[in-house]
Enzyme design. Sequence first.
Site, mmCIF file in Angstrom:
data_model
loop_
_atom_site.group_PDB
_atom_site.id
_atom_site.type_symbol
_atom_site.label_atom_id
_atom_site.label_comp_id
_atom_site.label_asym_id
_atom_site.label_seq_id
_atom_site.Cartn_x
_atom_site.Cartn_y
_atom_site.Cartn_z
ATOM 1 N N HIS A 10 0.831 -1.210 0.000
ATOM 2 C CA HIS A 10 0.000 0.000 0.000
ATOM 3 C C HIS A 10 0.866 1.261 0.000
ATOM 4 C CE1 HIS A 10 -2.987 2.752 2.252
ATOM 5 N NE2 HIS A 10 -3.435 2.607 1.019
ATOM 6 N N GLU A 37 0.266 -0.389 -4.766
ATOM 7 C CA GLU A 37 -0.818 0.595 -4.895
ATOM 8 C C GLU A 37 -0.214 1.948 -4.560
ATOM 9 O OE1 GLU A 37 -4.047 3.276 -3.257
ATOM 10 O OE2 GLU A 37 -2.169 2.645 -2.369
ATOM 11 N N HIS A 52 -0.629 11.578 -1.960
ATOM 12 C CA HIS A 52 -1.914 11.196 -1.365
ATOM 13 C C HIS A 52 -2.747 12.406 -0.944
ATOM 14 C CE1 HIS A 52 -4.717 9.914 1.807
ATOM 15 N NE2 HIS A 52 -4.750 8.751 1.187
ATOM 16 N N GLU A 112 -4.163 4.409 -8.063
ATOM 17 C CA GLU A 112 -5.368 5.078 -7.541
ATOM 18 C C GLU A 112 -5.404 6.521 -8.029
ATOM 19 O OE1 GLU A 112 -6.215 5.222 -3.259
ATOM 20 O OE2 GLU A 112 -7.789 6.679 -3.734
#
Length: 250
Positions: A10, A37, A52, A112
């Site tokens: 992650h 990811e 992020h 993502e």
Amino acid sequence: MWPYPKIVAHRGGGTLAPENTVAGLRAGLAYGFHAVEFDVMLSRDGIGMVMHDPEFGRTVAGQGSVAETDAIELSGMDAGSWFGPQFRDEPVPFFTQFIDYCKQQRIWMNVEIKPADGFERETGSWVAKITREHYAAEIAAGDPAAVPLLSSFSFEALAAARDAAPGLPRGYLLDTIPADWQAQARELGAVAIHTNQRHLTRELAAQVKAAGYGLFCYTVNDPERGREILSWGVDGFCTDRIDLIGPTFA
Ligand code: G3P
Ligand code: MG
């Protein structure tokens, strides 16, 4: 049905390195991970950067936002010091740098799409276009395992990704799976549902699988919980604890 890796690191290297950095990818490799990811957001000048948070303050120091800063400036910011002094000056990566590194090291990507508010379509479309360009040969070869999986919480971003590169697979991210999930997934042409493991039940998992979709969870850091959801038919999950849950975890 699920041609992708089962266990995915992650945000790069989970909690072993600063998130969304090349150091994170290196940490993943050190633990045997060839699946990652990470999050992509557009800079002010419309370039995808691996980041992020829309705002500065947590992983990079200072005030301001990704959407109001040019890519070249972002790429010079220190995204490592917050995590530890040994990561000082670890830069905010360009998405294309991540692509190059992952191709070189044979790391499968779950990208993502993380649009800043108001940039949903633009971000979805940009990420899909760039990914399609870089993976044209793999897409043409028709091996699904060699092609990245795009995902997003933003319906609009995924719809734009679908329009820009229909041949790239899409996973629809849902914190909790709503009653009308299937209609939304169908409209997006999604191949998978990505959901928060906290809210997943055995019944919901069975429902998604019975409908023929892939089922992926975030973020599983407890091996026991990992085994439980896999026994429900979950196809894969991402983890921050790449030191506890390895790539061959079962
Ligand atoms: O893609 C799954 C997971 O990364 C979603 O949550 O906030 O860690 O990007 P977040
Ligand atoms: Mg993410």
